[in-house]
Scaffold this active site. Structure first.
Site, PDB file in Angstrom:
ATOM      1  N   ARG A 224     -59.141  53.915 -34.289  1.00  0.00           N
ATOM      2  CA  ARG A 224     -58.966  55.194 -34.995  1.00  0.00           C
ATOM      3  C   ARG A 224     -58.767  54.961 -36.491  1.00  0.00           C
ATOM      4  O   ARG A 224     -59.278  55.729 -37.308  1.00  0.00           O
ATOM      5  CB  ARG A 224     -57.790  55.967 -34.380  1.00  0.00           C
ATOM      6  CG  ARG A 224     -57.697  57.444 -34.788  1.00  0.00           C
ATOM      7  CD  ARG A 224     -56.912  57.667 -36.063  1.00  0.00           C
ATOM      8  NE  ARG A 224     -55.625  57.038 -35.999  1.00  0.00           N
ATOM      9  CZ  ARG A 224     -55.067  56.389 -37.030  1.00  0.00           C
ATOM     10  NH1 ARG A 224     -55.649  56.319 -38.211  1.00  0.00           N
ATOM     11  NH2 ARG A 224     -53.888  55.804 -36.897  1.00  0.00           N
ATOM     12  N   SER A 225     -58.068  53.887 -36.856  1.00  0.00           N
ATOM     13  CA  SER A 225     -57.857  53.594 -38.282  1.00  0.00           C
ATOM     14  C   SER A 225     -59.182  53.430 -39.006  1.00  0.00           C
ATOM     15  O   SER A 225     -59.362  53.917 -40.122  1.00  0.00           O
ATOM     16  CB  SER A 225     -57.064  52.293 -38.463  1.00  0.00           C
ATOM     17  OG  SER A 225     -55.812  52.381 -37.858  1.00  0.00           O
TER      18      SER A 225
ATOM     19  N   TRP B 249     -54.040  44.502 -47.892  1.00  0.00           N
ATOM     20  CA  TRP B 249     -53.928  45.294 -46.659  1.00  0.00           C
ATOM     21  C   TRP B 249     -54.976  46.395 -46.612  1.00  0.00           C
ATOM     22  O   TRP B 249     -54.656  47.544 -46.322  1.00  0.00           O
ATOM     23  CB  TRP B 249     -52.519  45.901 -46.515  1.00  0.00           C
ATOM     24  CG  TRP B 249     -51.457  44.878 -46.351  1.00  0.00           C
ATOM     25  CD1 TRP B 249     -50.541  44.502 -47.284  1.00  0.00           C
ATOM     26  CD2 TRP B 249     -51.206  44.064 -45.191  1.00  0.00           C
ATOM     27  NE1 TRP B 249     -49.738  43.511 -46.773  1.00  0.00           N
ATOM     28  CE2 TRP B 249     -50.133  43.228 -45.497  1.00  0.00           C
ATOM     29  CE3 TRP B 249     -51.807  43.966 -43.919  1.00  0.00           C
ATOM     30  CZ2 TRP B 249     -49.626  42.300 -44.586  1.00  0.00           C
ATOM     31  CZ3 TRP B 249     -51.305  43.049 -43.015  1.00  0.00           C
ATOM     32  CH2 TRP B 249     -50.231  42.235 -43.351  1.00  0.00           C
TER      33      TRP B 249
ATOM     34  N   GLU C 112     -49.878  54.535 -44.580  1.00  0.00           N
ATOM     35  CA  GLU C 112     -50.039  55.963 -44.942  1.00  0.00           C
ATOM     36  C   GLU C 112     -48.691  56.626 -45.212  1.00  0.00           C
ATOM     37  O   GLU C 112     -48.450  57.765 -44.814  1.00  0.00           O
ATOM     38  CB  GLU C 112     -50.758  56.710 -43.809  1.00  0.00           C
ATOM     39  CG  GLU C 112     -52.150  56.222 -43.554  1.00  0.00           C
ATOM     40  CD  GLU C 112     -53.097  56.621 -44.660  1.00  0.00           C
ATOM     41  OE1 GLU C 112     -52.731  57.491 -45.469  1.00  0.00           O
ATOM     42  OE2 GLU C 112     -54.189  56.030 -44.726  1.00  0.00           O
TER      43      GLU C 112
ATOM     44  N   PHE D  30     -36.513  59.106 -54.340  1.00  0.00           N
ATOM     45  CA  PHE D  30     -37.281  57.862 -54.133  1.00  0.00           C
ATOM     46  C   PHE D  30     -36.655  56.690 -54.881  1.00  0.00           C
ATOM     47  O   PHE D  30     -36.096  56.870 -55.948  1.00  0.00           O
ATOM     48  CB  PHE D  30     -38.734  58.061 -54.603  1.00  0.00           C
ATOM     49  CG  PHE D  30     -39.500  58.990 -53.700  1.00  0.00           C
ATOM     50  CD1 PHE D  30     -40.144  58.508 -52.581  1.00  0.00           C
ATOM     51  CD2 PHE D  30     -39.524  60.344 -53.979  1.00  0.00           C
ATOM     52  CE1 PHE D  30     -40.830  59.368 -51.738  1.00  0.00           C
ATOM     53  CE2 PHE D  30     -40.222  61.221 -53.134  1.00  0.00           C
ATOM     54  CZ  PHE D  30     -40.879  60.736 -52.023  1.00  0.00           C
TER      55      PHE D  30
HETATM   56  C1  LIG Z   1     -52.828  47.210 -40.775  1.00  0.00           C
HETATM   57  C2  LIG Z   1     -52.675  47.876 -42.097  1.00  0.00           C
HETATM   58  C3  LIG Z   1     -53.767  48.516 -42.686  1.00  0.00           C
HETATM   59  C4  LIG Z   1     -53.639  49.090 -43.961  1.00  0.00           C
HETATM   60  N1  LIG Z   1     -54.751  49.686 -44.552  1.00  0.00           N
HETATM   61  C5  LIG Z   1     -54.674  50.096 -45.857  1.00  0.00           C
HETATM   62  C6  LIG Z   1     -55.855  50.557 -46.541  1.00  0.00           C
HETATM   63  O1  LIG Z   1     -56.929  50.667 -45.948  1.00  0.00           O
HETATM   64  N2  LIG Z   1     -55.763  50.855 -47.866  1.00  0.00           N
HETATM   65  C7  LIG Z   1     -54.587  50.768 -48.561  1.00  0.00           C
HETATM   66  O2  LIG Z   1     -54.580  51.043 -49.749  1.00  0.00           O
HETATM   67  N3  LIG Z   1     -53.442  50.335 -47.930  1.00  0.00           N
HETATM   68  C8  LIG Z   1     -53.464  50.003 -46.599  1.00  0.00           C
HETATM   69  N4  LIG Z   1     -52.327  49.545 -45.956  1.00  0.00           N
HETATM   70  C9  LIG Z   1     -51.084  49.389 -46.727  1.00  0.00           C
HETATM   71  C10 LIG Z   1     -50.013  50.401 -46.407  1.00  0.00           C
HETATM   72  O3  LIG Z   1     -50.360  51.670 -46.885  1.00  0.00           O
HETATM   73  C11 LIG Z   1     -48.686  49.863 -46.981  1.00  0.00           C
HETATM   74  O4  LIG Z   1     -48.298  48.784 -46.147  1.00  0.00           O
HETATM   75  C12 LIG Z   1     -47.602  50.928 -47.030  1.00  0.00           C
HETATM   76  O5  LIG Z   1     -47.866  51.840 -48.066  1.00  0.00           O
HETATM   77  C13 LIG Z   1     -46.197  50.317 -47.251  1.00  0.00           C
HETATM   78  O6  LIG Z   1     -46.191  49.447 -48.330  1.00  0.00           O
HETATM   79  P1  LIG Z   1     -45.587  47.967 -48.185  1.00  0.00           P
HETATM   80  O7  LIG Z   1     -46.160  47.355 -46.951  1.00  0.00           O
HETATM   81  O8  LIG Z   1     -45.820  47.285 -49.475  1.00  0.00           O
HETATM   82  O9  LIG Z   1     -44.047  48.178 -47.920  1.00  0.00           O
HETATM   83  P2  LIG Z   1     -42.920  48.448 -49.026  1.00  0.00           P
HETATM   84  O10 LIG Z   1     -43.342  49.549 -49.936  1.00  0.00           O
HETATM   85  O11 LIG Z   1     -42.523  47.153 -49.625  1.00  0.00           O
HETATM   86  O12 LIG Z   1     -41.754  48.990 -48.095  1.00  0.00           O
HETATM   87  C14 LIG Z   1     -40.945  48.119 -47.303  1.00  0.00           C
HETATM   88  C15 LIG Z   1     -39.771  48.909 -46.748  1.00  0.00           C
HETATM   89  O13 LIG Z   1     -39.001  49.470 -47.825  1.00  0.00           O
HETATM   90  C16 LIG Z   1     -38.851  50.847 -47.646  1.00  0.00           C
HETATM   91  N5  LIG Z   1     -38.826  51.540 -48.925  1.00  0.00           N
HETATM   92  C17 LIG Z   1     -39.661  51.392 -49.995  1.00  0.00           C
HETATM   93  N6  LIG Z   1     -39.300  52.219 -50.995  1.00  0.00           N
HETATM   94  C18 LIG Z   1     -38.230  52.919 -50.551  1.00  0.00           C
HETATM   95  C19 LIG Z   1     -37.402  53.940 -51.110  1.00  0.00           C
HETATM   96  N7  LIG Z   1     -37.631  54.451 -52.341  1.00  0.00           N
HETATM   97  N8  LIG Z   1     -36.365  54.402 -50.375  1.00  0.00           N
HETATM   98  C20 LIG Z   1     -36.152  53.942 -49.134  1.00  0.00           C
HETATM   99  N9  LIG Z   1     -36.885  52.990 -48.533  1.00  0.00           N
HETATM  100  C21 LIG Z   1     -37.914  52.486 -49.244  1.00  0.00           C
HETATM  101  C22 LIG Z   1     -40.071  51.284 -46.819  1.00  0.00           C
HETATM  102  O14 LIG Z   1     -39.826  52.506 -46.126  1.00  0.00           O
HETATM  103  C23 LIG Z   1     -40.211  50.096 -45.879  1.00  0.00           C
HETATM  104  O15 LIG Z   1     -39.330  50.231 -44.800  1.00  0.00           O
HETATM  105  C24 LIG Z   1     -52.402  49.035 -44.656  1.00  0.00           C
HETATM  106  C25 LIG Z   1     -51.298  48.435 -44.021  1.00  0.00           C
HETATM  107  C26 LIG Z   1     -51.423  47.873 -42.774  1.00  0.00           C
HETATM  108  C27 LIG Z   1     -50.227  47.215 -42.130  1.00  0.00           C
END
Ligand SMILES: Cc1cc2nc3c(=O)[nH]c(=O)nc-3n(C[C@H](O)[C@H](O)[C@H](O)COP(=O)(O)OP(=O)(O)OC[C@H]3O[C@@H](n4cnc5c(N)ncnc54)[C@H](O)[C@@H]3O)c2cc1C
Length: 392
Positions: free
Chosen positions: A95-96, A167, A372, A392
């Site tokens: 689905r992704s 990612w 997302e 945030f």
């Molecule tokens: C399999 C997979 C496919 C993906 N596909 C895409 C894609 O096609 N295109 C794309 O652009 N991205 C994609 N992503 C990326 C995805 O959108 C990001 O992983 C997501 O936005 C979270 O960012 P991060 O992993 O850097 O986590 P971080 O932003 O580092 O967050 C880590 C933790 O900190 C928490 N956190 C962060 N900020 C705050 C805050 N202000 N207050 C409280 N808690 C906070 C978060 O809730 C989380 O629990 C994909 C990710 C995965 C795993």
């Protein structure tokens, strides 16, 4: 040993769907049952995206399904949601792939693109002849994409792009990447660019070792002095709100999709519990604690179905707001993950084996909870909406 899916409709919610909506759901359900279910465990095990199903989905109108013209099916948002639900009943990674192609590649071209870009890309993306990816996340910026460091600099008849994206779903199989970058000559405003993946300086590498969404390709992208002509800029993209609009489309589909994964887990656990016997030759479904888990699941699935149906109707009426979609994504993915955990428990040791779909759904949903907009980021979006205070 798997069970044939029986459908989940405790509150007779099918009566709220039109004939057309039920037909779309049946088509997607049959497609998943006939084409995806038989191969998905092998795909997940071997980290293989079942690309051979792409043209079939193109013919069924699953790509850009809720867009009009350019060979797209022009489905309503509820119909589109039902397609996402059925696809994710098969697999969240599968689905992704469809979400990215539709909501994150076709939608921005449709919404922010020139006529030339739309005519050039949308028909080929609708059939699946061309594939796309969406590059927003970077190694240092996930939840806070506004911090991105990817840049676009004006140069002669076009732009030079530099940066790293991480990612990125479908990165190595894409023909075109929608890349979000800060335009230096416009005060670092975020804008979208269409980057053909065979351009000099563009590189994509797969990320291996994921224990989640293994049937979907996830990649890192590197752009080193990639030159694109002026006509590759998405002319109507205008700041960070543009990629966020795309994410809203994708999150809407995820809210439906998560119900599909939950239904798959619940249906499997229910059927299993009626067959599996422990103590006095009784099915485990006869024990109160097992019934409690099943009751919790059907309760939450039903609430999630109602939630997403209302959000879908609001979207079709042009009245949906981003915080409504956040609520649906946040609740439904959490609910699906809890259902996967409870269902896994009901299957006992068999729950960890890939003879059944549950553990795969469970591992997939861990990513769906994060991407997302993470669960907690959606909490903050809802909090901001009701208090007016940005936390945030
Ligand atoms: C399999 C997979 C496919 C993906 N596909 C895409 C894609 O096609 N295109 C794309 O652009 N991205 C994609 N992503 C990326 C995805 O959108 C990001 O992983 C997501 O936005 C979270 O960012 P991060 O992993 O850097 O986590 P971080 O932003 O580092 O967050 C880590 C933790 O900190 C928490 N956190 C962060 N900020 C705050 C805050 N202000 N207050 C409280 N808690 C906070 C978060 O809730 C989380 O629990 C994909 C990710 C995965 C795993």
């Amino acid at each position: 040993m798997g069970f044939k899916f029986q459908g989940v409709d405790f509150l007779h919610l099918d009566s709220y769907f039109s004939e057309d909506e039920l037909l779309v759901r049946r088509t997607a359900r049959d497609f998943v049952e006939d084409n995806l279910v038989p191969i998905i465990e092998e795909c997940f095990r071997t980290e293989r995206f079942p690309r051979q199903l792409v043209p079939v989905m193109g013919e069924l109108g699953f790509f850009g399904a809720n867009l009009e013209g350019y060979g797209c099916a022009g489905m309503s948002n509820v119909e589109y949601g039902l397609v996402m639900q059925e696809l994710e009943r098969g697999d969240s990674g599968f689905r992704s792939f469809v979400s990215v192609q539709s909501a994150l590649v076709m939608y921005p071209i449709y919404t922010f693109g020139s006529d030339e870009q739309k005519n050039n890309w949308l028909p080929a993306l609708a059939t699946g002849e061309k594939l796309g990816c969406f590059g927003l996340t970077e190694p240092g910026f996930g939840s806070n994409p506004g911090g991105m460091t990817t840049t676009a600099r004006k140069s002669g008849d076009g732009y030079i792009l530099n940066g790293e994206k991480m990612w990125i779903t479908s990165g190595t199989i894409a023909d075109v990447a929608v890349i979000w970058a800060k335009v230096e000559d416009e005060g670092d405003k975020v804008r979208g660019f269409l980057v053909e993946t065979d351009r000099h300086g563009f590189k994509a590498d797969d990320i291996h070792g994921k224990w989640s969404l293994r049937a979907s390709v996830t990649s890192g992208l590197s752009l080193q002095d990639v030159h694109v002509p002026e006509c590759n800029l998405l002319p109507k993209s205008d700041g960070l709100k543009s990629p966020l609009m795309c994410l809203n489309q994708a999150r809407y589909g995820i809210a439906w999709g998560a119900i599909g994964a939950a239904m798959s887990c619940y249906d499997c656990a229910l059927q299993y519990s009626l067959l599996r016997k422990q103590f006095r030759d009784q099915p485990i479904a006869s024990h109160q604690l097992v019934q409690q888990k099943l009751a919790w699941m059907i309760n939450e699935i039903t609430k999630a179905q109602l939630l997403v149906l209302q959000v879908g109707r609001l979207k079709d009426a042009g009245k949906v707001q981003h915080q409504h979609i956040s609520m649906a994504k946040r609740n439904n993915v959490w609910m699906a993950l809890e259902c996967a955990r409870l269902s896994r428990d009901i299957l006992g040791a068999n729950g960890v084996a890939d003879d059944y779909p549950i553990m795969r759904h469970l591992m997939n949903l861990e990513s769906v909870k994060t991407y997302e907009g993470t669960h907690d980021i959606h909490t903050l979006i809802i909090g901001q909406s009701v208090t007016g205070i940005d936390a945030f």
